[in-house]
Write a protein that holds these residues in place. Structure first.
Motif, PDB file in Angstrom:
ATOM      1  N   GLY A  42       0.862  -1.181   0.000  1.00  0.00           N
ATOM      2  CA  GLY A  42       0.000   0.000   0.000  1.00  0.00           C
ATOM      3  C   GLY A  42       0.892   1.222   0.000  1.00  0.00           C
ATOM      4  O   GLY A  42       1.623   1.454   0.948  1.00  0.00           O
ATOM      5  N   ILE A 129       1.981 -16.814   9.461  1.00  0.00           N
ATOM      6  CA  ILE A 129       2.907 -15.757   9.050  1.00  0.00           C
ATOM      7  C   ILE A 129       2.302 -14.382   9.310  1.00  0.00           C
ATOM      8  O   ILE A 129       3.010 -13.408   9.527  1.00  0.00           O
ATOM      9  CB  ILE A 129       3.222 -15.899   7.524  1.00  0.00           C
ATOM     10  CG1 ILE A 129       3.747 -17.306   7.201  1.00  0.00           C
ATOM     11  CG2 ILE A 129       4.179 -14.816   7.037  1.00  0.00           C
ATOM     12  CD1 ILE A 129       5.058 -17.674   7.847  1.00  0.00           C
ATOM     13  N   THR A 132      -1.036 -10.783   4.346  1.00  0.00           N
ATOM     14  CA  THR A 132      -2.080  -9.789   4.069  1.00  0.00           C
ATOM     15  C   THR A 132      -3.336 -10.461   3.506  1.00  0.00           C
ATOM     16  O   THR A 132      -4.322  -9.788   3.245  1.00  0.00           O
ATOM     17  CB  THR A 132      -1.578  -8.749   3.047  1.00  0.00           C
ATOM     18  OG1 THR A 132      -1.190  -9.448   1.854  1.00  0.00           O
ATOM     19  CG2 THR A 132      -0.396  -7.956   3.584  1.00  0.00           C
ATOM     20  N   GLY A 137       1.562 -15.463  -1.619  1.00  0.00           N
ATOM     21  CA  GLY A 137       2.412 -16.658  -1.492  1.00  0.00           C
ATOM     22  C   GLY A 137       1.984 -17.774  -2.453  1.00  0.00           C
ATOM     23  O   GLY A 137       2.801 -18.259  -3.248  1.00  0.00           O
ATOM     24  N   VAL A 240       8.332 -13.757   6.092  1.00  0.00           N
ATOM     25  CA  VAL A 240       8.697 -12.868   4.982  1.00  0.00           C
ATOM     26  C   VAL A 240       7.584 -12.907   3.943  1.00  0.00           C
ATOM     27  O   VAL A 240       6.661 -13.715   4.039  1.00  0.00           O
ATOM     28  CB  VAL A 240      10.009 -13.348   4.314  1.00  0.00           C
ATOM     29  CG1 VAL A 240      11.200 -13.165   5.244  1.00  0.00           C
ATOM     30  CG2 VAL A 240       9.915 -14.817   3.884  1.00  0.00           C
ATOM     31  N   THR A 241       7.701 -12.088   2.916  1.00  0.00           N
ATOM     32  CA  THR A 241       6.785 -12.213   1.801  1.00  0.00           C
ATOM     33  C   THR A 241       7.395 -13.217   0.813  1.00  0.00           C
ATOM     34  O   THR A 241       8.488 -13.740   1.051  1.00  0.00           O
ATOM     35  CB  THR A 241       6.479 -10.831   1.173  1.00  0.00           C
ATOM     36  OG1 THR A 241       5.384 -10.995   0.259  1.00  0.00           O
ATOM     37  CG2 THR A 241       7.679 -10.231   0.457  1.00  0.00           C
ATOM     38  N   GLU A 277       3.548 -11.423  11.832  1.00  0.00           N
ATOM     39  CA  GLU A 277       4.340 -12.115  12.855  1.00  0.00           C
ATOM     40  C   GLU A 277       5.833 -12.036  12.527  1.00  0.00           C
ATOM     41  O   GLU A 277       6.206 -11.580  11.455  1.00  0.00           O
ATOM     42  CB  GLU A 277       3.924 -13.587  12.912  1.00  0.00           C
ATOM     43  CG  GLU A 277       2.423 -13.830  13.026  1.00  0.00           C
ATOM     44  CD  GLU A 277       1.820 -13.191  14.257  1.00  0.00           C
ATOM     45  OE1 GLU A 277       2.454 -13.271  15.327  1.00  0.00           O
ATOM     46  OE2 GLU A 277       0.736 -12.590  14.148  1.00  0.00           O
ATOM     47  N   ARG A 305      -4.319  -3.217   9.833  1.00  0.00           N
ATOM     48  CA  ARG A 305      -3.797  -3.783  11.081  1.00  0.00           C
ATOM     49  C   ARG A 305      -2.863  -2.793  11.773  1.00  0.00           C
ATOM     50  O   ARG A 305      -2.092  -2.104  11.098  1.00  0.00           O
ATOM     51  CB  ARG A 305      -2.984  -5.051  10.796  1.00  0.00           C
ATOM     52  CG  ARG A 305      -3.809  -6.215  10.332  1.00  0.00           C
ATOM     53  CD  ARG A 305      -2.941  -7.433  10.102  1.00  0.00           C
ATOM     54  NE  ARG A 305      -2.076  -7.307   8.935  1.00  0.00           N
ATOM     55  CZ  ARG A 305      -1.227  -8.239   8.530  1.00  0.00           C
ATOM     56  NH1 ARG A 305      -1.082  -9.350   9.215  1.00  0.00           N
ATOM     57  NH2 ARG A 305      -0.487  -8.061   7.448  1.00  0.00           N
TER      58      ARG A 305
END
Ligand code: IMP
Length: 432
Positions: A42, A129, A132, A137, A240-241, A277, A305
């Motif tokens: 974003g 994880i 979003t 993933g 991680v992403t 997390e 969040r």
């Protein structure tokens, strides 16, 4: 004469303010290319009193002369993209084949990916994880497993058909395991066609376009998403992403000659935040952290969040500089620290009895490290909106200079507020 090509990346866990920095630099750019991630990101740009939030389209779109592109390192939800285009048009920001291009090789995020993202997070329970929930993933997984659907597969029905055979074979087996209904090829194909219809006119080769622009003397900015510590290879794995967030990915994803990249601008916040997390050595779970969240409006642009907040972690940022070849920095949100009588900077970690100057690779050790702080005096004066370095109070200047010394990379830009004009340009990064 050739142009200039630079990369803008996040150096922490994302949300450093890359959107604003790219917007400022775009004054001197002809093309802005988003190079990884998807609508998990974003990016906020504030122009006048208008706040524009972008998830996929590069921030450069708010300037009329700029060609914006999404390269094939990005995973694209065509429906979200269509909504973003509609929202921009409502703000009188034009999106046409003249100023917008999507890579023919970019992978599509499908509803089945979003569903799988949710199911797998739910099943993980405490080990989740904190994604979003945008299907990022699972889409990258399908891409590297060679069963993903790309925009170019829509050109010939035979391609889509064979892709869906492979994709659904895998996904229906997974769905049986999760106890959710299997999917029919005809339904998925129809849904994809409907979803991408409005996007197909923008689809083309980003590789040819970026290289041609560069050769014609145009300036190109490659815009990253998330941050170095969310990089799938070098970040705080597994938290991680699923993409490479480092600058090297810009050239890889676009099919752009990497020798042509002349500079990497790291965007760094004056403190640290993280969403989701995973380890965060300088996290503050007290009223100081709460104050940073309130004052810095630290709530996720994509998910809403609350972000976890903490002190500046110089060990982590130094690592990001090295990993990403960062040669200049843009420091953001300095004004959020205005009220603090003292500010801490993490300069090393303690792991057991040992002092270390890097983040260990293993998750258990990452979670265990304790920050070693240095305390500096705050300035307790407003810096919000200041546009010249000399107008900052002495202690605020000291903080910036101090970070520059510790990090060993020049801080060329300092942001003192959300608006475009709330910026101190110490050295020009791009020029015509
Ligand atoms: P995913 O990218 O949705 O799979 O989420 C993986 C991790 O990356 C989670 O911890 C997310 O909170 C984090 N993440 C993904 N995108 C962003 C972002 O744009 N800013 C900050 N964190 C992000």
């Amino acid at each position: 004469m050739a142009g200039q090509a630079i990369v803008v990346v996040g150096t922490q866990w994302g949300d450093e303010g890359k959107g604003k920095v790219v917007d400022i630099l775009t004054e001197f750019a002809d093309m802005v290319v988003r190079f990884q991630g998807g609508d998990n990101a974003g990016h906020t740009v504030v122009i006048g009193d208008e706040k524009i939030v972008l998830h996929l389209i590069p921030s450069g779109v708010v300037r009329r002369h700029v060609l914006c592109a999404i390269e094939n390192g990005v995973v694209v939800n065509a429906r979200t993209l269509r909504r973003e285009i509609d929202d921009l048009r409502k703000l009188d920001i034009e999106i046409s084949g003249q100023n917008f291009l999507v890579s023919e090789r970019a992978s599509l995020i499908l509803p089945l990916h979003i569903e799988l993202d949710r199911l797998s997070e739910e099943r993980s329970g405490k080990g989740k994880i904190g994604t979003t929930g945008r299907g990022i993933g699972p889409t990258y997984e399908d891409r590297v497993a060679r069963r993903g659907v790309r925009f170019c597969d829509l050109a010939d029905p035979r391609d889509l058909d064979s892709r869906l055979d492979v994709l659904l074979d895998h996904h229906n087996a997974l769905r049986r395991g999760y106890g959710v209904p299997e999917l029919r090829k005809e339904d998925v194909a129809a849904d994809i066609r409907e979803g991408v219809a409005d996007i197909l006119p923008f689809v083309g080769s980003v590789s040819r376009m970026t290289n041609r622009f560069y050769e014609q003397g145009m300036n190109i900015i490659f815009e990253g998403a998330q941050g170095a510590m969310l990089d799938v290879n070098h970040g705080t794995y597994p938290f991680v992403t699923s993409s490479s967030t480092l600058a090297a990915q810009a050239a890889l994803g676009a099919g752009f000659d990497f020798h042509r990249i002349s500079s990497v601008v790291g965007v760094v916040k004056a403190y640290t935040t993280r969403v989701g997390e995973g380890p965060f050595p300088t996290e503050l779970k007290d009223e100081v952290g709460e104050g940073l969240r309130r004052c810095g409006k630290e709530f996720g642009t994509t998910t809403g969040r609350p972000r976890r907040c903490g002190w500046f972690d110089a060990v982590q940022v130094k690592e990001a500089i090295q990993l990403g070849g960062v040669d200049r920095l843009a420091l953001t949100k300095l004004d959020v620290l205005d009220a603090l009588p003292e500010i801490k900077v993490c300069v090393a970690y303690k792991l057991g009895e040992r002092i270390i100057h890097h983040l260990p690779a293993a998750p258990a050790a990452q979670a265990e490290v304790q920050p070693v702080y240095e305390t500096v005096r705050g300035w307790e004066e407003p810096t919000a909106g200041i546009t010249s370095f000399k107008d900052l109070s002495k202690m605020a200047r000291n903080y910036v200079d101090h970070l520059e010394n510790i990090l060993g990379v020049p801080i060329d830009l300092v942001s003192t507020g959300a608006k475009r004009e709330h910026t101190i340009v110490r050295r020009q990064i791009l020029a015509r």
